[in-house]
Design a protein around this motif. Structure first.
Motif, PDB file in Angstrom:
ATOM      1  N   ASP A   4      44.262  33.311  41.543  1.00 25.50           N
ATOM      2  CA  ASP A   4      44.010  32.652  40.258  1.00 25.50           C
ATOM      3  C   ASP A   4      42.539  32.744  39.875  1.00 25.50           C
ATOM      4  N   GLU A   5      41.681  32.661  40.865  1.00 30.17           N
ATOM      5  CA  GLU A   5      40.244  32.738  40.590  1.00 30.17           C
ATOM      6  C   GLU A   5      39.831  34.151  40.209  1.00 30.17           C
ATOM      7  N   GLU A   6      40.367  35.146  40.912  1.00 28.45           N
ATOM      8  CA  GLU A   6      39.975  36.538  40.658  1.00 28.45           C
ATOM      9  C   GLU A   6      40.406  37.016  39.277  1.00 28.45           C
ATOM     10  N   ILE A   7      41.550  36.587  38.823  1.00 27.22           N
ATOM     11  CA  ILE A   7      42.094  37.133  37.578  1.00 27.22           C
ATOM     12  C   ILE A   7      41.292  36.708  36.348  1.00 27.22           C
ATOM     13  N   PHE A   8      40.527  35.623  36.455  1.00 28.50           N
ATOM     14  CA  PHE A   8      39.810  35.123  35.291  1.00 28.50           C
ATOM     15  C   PHE A   8      38.321  35.469  35.273  1.00 28.50           C
TER      16      PHE A   8
END
Length: 282
Positions: free
Chosen positions: A229-233
């Motif tokens: 979730d952190e990487e995608i944003f």
């Protein structure tokens, strides 16, 4: 990134289409179900005019089914008969003749009253490059009679093709239009392969792809590239670099861009629709 592409043979094809319309009963307008608006030639209404038309939303197996249902209803509200289909699927292809007969019901009834002997429906297949015209023709015939390929512009001439006793088709080259008024249309067409890749900046296109998937299909994007979730944003260029590293491409973002675009076109990131119904109807 501004994308334009109008090969010379397409201008010639447009003239030939206008000349041949008088020989057909109906036009089959083949549209990419992932691009129900962007893959329609805006010049087609002027060319086809009042000729009966059946809209075939091809590649529906690759499109978001919820979006396809919305677009199908919209086309019917505009007065068109429309069929969501997959040109590689027998069940889908067998629905074309009944759908065409529905469009031509009044004409067929008049012919019957006049004692005119039934004959095969004569149709013209129209659509922009790479929407699956040749695939459809080959499937109908049960053998390879038309050239196919992942590159747009494979079909260069016109040919009459007969399929049993019920249907005769006039194949035509894919026809684009001279200028895309909306640059987003060019990008969407490029993502699905309607425009030759050697005319494109694939890294810019891949970043557009990432932005679209993150907005509308984040779970599919996370699953395919094992993203948190952190990487995608993170910022999109950094996200592209991260995917390149995860795939073992190190800092080769051009190779990663090409890989991502190919995987999107092949449906490896799941089903998607680039033309969002809610955005057009707003």
């Amino acid at each position: 990134m501004t994308i334009q592409w109008f090969p010379g043979h397409m201008a010639k094809a447009r003239r030939e289409v206008s000349e041949k319309l008088k020989f057909v009963d109906i036009v089959f307008e083949l549209v990419d179900a992932r691009l129900p608006r962007s893959s329609r030639n805006p010049m087609l209404d002027q060319i086809v005019q009042q000729k009966p038309r059946l809209i075939l939303l091809n590649k529906a197996d690759l499109a978001d089914p919820n979006q396809t249902a919305l677009w199908t209803s919209w086309f019917k509200e505009q007065g068109y008969e429309v069929l969501a289909m997959n040109a590689k699927n027998d069940k889908s292809v067998k629905q074309i003749v009944p759908a065409a007969k529905k469009v031509l019901a009044e004409k067929l009834a008049r012919d019957k009253e006049r004692g005119i002997k039934p004959r095969a429906i004569r149709a013209m297949v129209l659509g922009i490059p790479n929407v699956g015209k040749s695939t459809l023709l080959n499937h109908l015939a049960g053998k390879k009679i038309a050239s196919t390929g992942n590159k747009p512009g494979v079909t260069k001439g016109q040919q009459w093709l007969r399929f049993g006793s019920q249907l005769e088709l006039l194949d035509t080259p894919g026809i684009l239009w001279p200028k895309f008024e909306d640059p987003e249309v060019g990008k969407r067409l490029a993502l699905t392969g309607a425009i030759k890749d050697d005319l494109l900046h694939l890294d810019d296109l891949a970043i557009d792809e990432l932005g679209f998937l993150r907005r509308f299909y984040p779970e599919q994007l996370k699953e395919r590239y094992k993203l948190t979730d952190e990487e995608i944003f993170q910022e999109l260029p950094e996200l592209l670099m991260l995917i390149a590293k995860k795939r073992g491409f190190k800092d080769d973002y051009e190779r990663a861009s090409e890989m991502m675009i190919i995987e999107l076109r092949q449906g490896r990131l799941g089903r998607y629709t680039l033309d969002r119904f809610e955005e057009y109807t707003e």
